[in-house]
Design a protein around this motif. Structure first.
Motif, PDB file in Angstrom:
ATOM      1  N   ASN A  19      58.184  29.865  21.788  1.00 57.74           N
ATOM      2  CA  ASN A  19      57.830  29.064  22.953  1.00 57.74           C
ATOM      3  C   ASN A  19      57.176  30.000  23.960  1.00 57.74           C
ATOM      4  O   ASN A  19      57.733  31.040  24.298  1.00 57.74           O
ATOM      5  CB  ASN A  19      59.070  28.386  23.548  1.00 57.74           C
ATOM      6  CG  ASN A  19      58.698  27.387  24.611  1.00 57.74           C
ATOM      7  OD1 ASN A  19      58.932  27.622  25.790  1.00 57.74           O
ATOM      8  ND2 ASN A  19      58.094  26.280  24.199  1.00 57.74           N
ATOM      9  N   VAL A  20      55.980  29.640  24.394  1.00 58.12           N
ATOM     10  CA  VAL A  20      55.226  30.475  25.328  1.00 58.12           C
ATOM     11  C   VAL A  20      54.791  29.649  26.532  1.00 58.12           C
ATOM     12  O   VAL A  20      54.812  28.420  26.510  1.00 58.12           O
ATOM     13  CB  VAL A  20      53.976  31.112  24.665  1.00 58.12           C
ATOM     14  CG1 VAL A  20      54.365  31.998  23.492  1.00 58.12           C
ATOM     15  CG2 VAL A  20      52.979  30.066  24.232  1.00 58.12           C
ATOM     16  N   PHE A  37      52.852  34.366  28.228  1.00 54.50           N
ATOM     17  CA  PHE A  37      54.121  35.081  28.145  1.00 54.50           C
ATOM     18  C   PHE A  37      55.069  34.366  27.184  1.00 54.50           C
ATOM     19  O   PHE A  37      54.972  33.151  26.985  1.00 54.50           O
ATOM     20  CB  PHE A  37      54.772  35.196  29.534  1.00 54.50           C
ATOM     21  CG  PHE A  37      55.056  33.862  30.188  1.00 54.50           C
ATOM     22  CD1 PHE A  37      56.260  33.195  29.971  1.00 54.50           C
ATOM     23  CD2 PHE A  37      54.115  33.258  31.008  1.00 54.50           C
ATOM     24  CE1 PHE A  37      56.510  31.963  30.558  1.00 54.50           C
ATOM     25  CE2 PHE A  37      54.353  32.029  31.604  1.00 54.50           C
ATOM     26  CZ  PHE A  37      55.563  31.380  31.376  1.00 54.50           C
ATOM     27  N   VAL A  38      55.976  35.140  26.557  1.00 54.55           N
ATOM     28  CA  VAL A  38      57.048  34.566  25.751  1.00 54.55           C
ATOM     29  C   VAL A  38      58.059  33.993  26.733  1.00 54.55           C
ATOM     30  O   VAL A  38      58.504  34.680  27.655  1.00 54.55           O
ATOM     31  CB  VAL A  38      57.703  35.625  24.837  1.00 54.55           C
ATOM     32  CG1 VAL A  38      58.911  35.040  24.112  1.00 54.55           C
ATOM     33  CG2 VAL A  38      56.691  36.171  23.827  1.00 54.55           C
ATOM     34  N   ALA A  39      58.433  32.746  26.535  1.00 60.77           N
ATOM     35  CA  ALA A  39      59.331  32.057  27.457  1.00 60.77           C
ATOM     36  C   ALA A  39      60.747  32.620  27.391  1.00 60.77           C
ATOM     37  O   ALA A  39      61.194  33.106  26.352  1.00 60.77           O
ATOM     38  CB  ALA A  39      59.353  30.568  27.137  1.00 60.77           C
ATOM     39  N   LYS A  75      62.158  31.807  32.808  1.00 63.06           N
ATOM     40  CA  LYS A  75      60.723  31.560  32.896  1.00 63.06           C
ATOM     41  C   LYS A  75      60.321  30.696  31.689  1.00 63.06           C
ATOM     42  O   LYS A  75      59.844  31.210  30.671  1.00 63.06           O
ATOM     43  CB  LYS A  75      59.975  32.894  32.894  1.00 63.06           C
ATOM     44  CG  LYS A  75      58.546  32.800  33.339  1.00 63.06           C
ATOM     45  CD  LYS A  75      57.939  34.186  33.487  1.00 63.06           C
ATOM     46  CE  LYS A  75      56.521  34.113  33.990  1.00 63.06           C
ATOM     47  NZ  LYS A  75      55.910  35.430  34.114  1.00 63.06           N
ATOM     48  N   PRO A  76      60.558  29.373  31.784  1.00 61.76           N
ATOM     49  CA  PRO A  76      60.318  28.499  30.633  1.00 61.76           C
ATOM     50  C   PRO A  76      58.837  28.369  30.280  1.00 61.76           C
ATOM     51  O   PRO A  76      57.972  28.553  31.120  1.00 61.76           O
ATOM     52  CB  PRO A  76      60.899  27.158  31.074  1.00 61.76           C
ATOM     53  CG  PRO A  76      61.019  27.225  32.550  1.00 61.76           C
ATOM     54  CD  PRO A  76      61.065  28.673  32.940  1.00 61.76           C
ATOM     55  N   GLY A  77      58.609  28.056  29.016  1.00 58.26           N
ATOM     56  CA  GLY A  77      57.254  27.840  28.523  1.00 58.26           C
ATOM     57  C   GLY A  77      56.992  26.369  28.274  1.00 58.26           C
ATOM     58  O   GLY A  77      57.851  25.517  28.489  1.00 58.26           O
ATOM     59  N   CYS A  78      55.792  26.083  27.754  1.00 57.84           N
ATOM     60  CA  CYS A  78      55.389  24.691  27.533  1.00 57.84           C
ATOM     61  C   CYS A  78      54.591  24.518  26.246  1.00 57.84           C
ATOM     62  O   CYS A  78      53.996  23.468  26.023  1.00 57.84           O
ATOM     63  CB  CYS A  78      54.556  24.219  28.717  1.00 57.84           C
ATOM     64  SG  CYS A  78      53.068  25.221  28.961  1.00 57.84           S
TER      65      CYS A  78
END
Length: 184
Positions: free
Chosen positions: A63-64, A72-74, A78-81
């Motif tokens: 998940n990035v 960035f790697v989540a 710092k969550p990704g989408c």
């Protein structure tokens, strides 16, 4: 029927597919990288030891996120989408980063994955080799969704996403293909 109705794939659904793939394959194992980043070295060592000695390739569903400073790697803070996949051939130490939107490799990919790869190589008694290559399936296109145009250097066997909502399914399918047909 659908997997999630009108929702995106969650980490728990992806983990279910990871479990199914790992039960059926010996030489290539699949992991959700974001899960491995949060466990201790001893817990990770236990995960690797359960795999046995036949593992030669790893596929990481990742998940990035995208920020003005890059991809960035989540993490939980710092969550990704967006879901991507990294295929690592442990015998050659080659990395193939596969992002169906053509975003750049995450800035923190190396620092997130190097300790995990090192532990796999140590625990599986594989000779440590310097990285023989980091390959990107699609040259970064710079736009958030559906903006990538393939060039001669793009991998023809990695799909390009034309919308912003199928990345989880694409990452799972790429991981399944990597289990059944290792190598690029």
């Amino acid at each position: 029927g659908t997997l999630t109705g009108d929702n995106w794939l969650t980490l728990s659904i992806i983990q279910g597919f990871v479990k199914i793939l790992n039960e059926q394959h010996v030489h290539t194992k699949v992991f959700a990288l974001n899960n491995l980043m949060g466990i201790s070295t001893n817990q990770l060592r236990g995960v690797v030891q359960k795999l046995g000695k036949g593992v030669k390739n790893l596929s990481f569903i990742i998940n990035v996120g995208l920020h003005r400073n890059g991809t960035f790697v989540a993490t939980p803070s710092k969550p990704g989408c967006h879901w991507t996949m990294l295929y690592v051939d442990l015998t050659k130490n080659t990395w193939h980063y596969c992002d169906t939107l053509g975003w750049a490799q995450p800035n923190n990919l190396g620092s997130s994955i190097n300790p995990i790869i090192k532990l796999f190589m140590d625990e599986l008694s594989l000779p440590r080799k310097p990285i023989q290559g980091r390959f990107v399936a699609h040259k970064p296109g710079g736009r958030r969704t559906g903006g990538h145009s393939c060039t001669e250097s793009c991998y023809r066997n990695i799909p390009v996403q034309r919308c912003g909502s199928i990345c989880g399914v694409a990452a799972i399918v790429m991981a399944a293909v990597s289990c059944n047909t290792p190598g690029f």
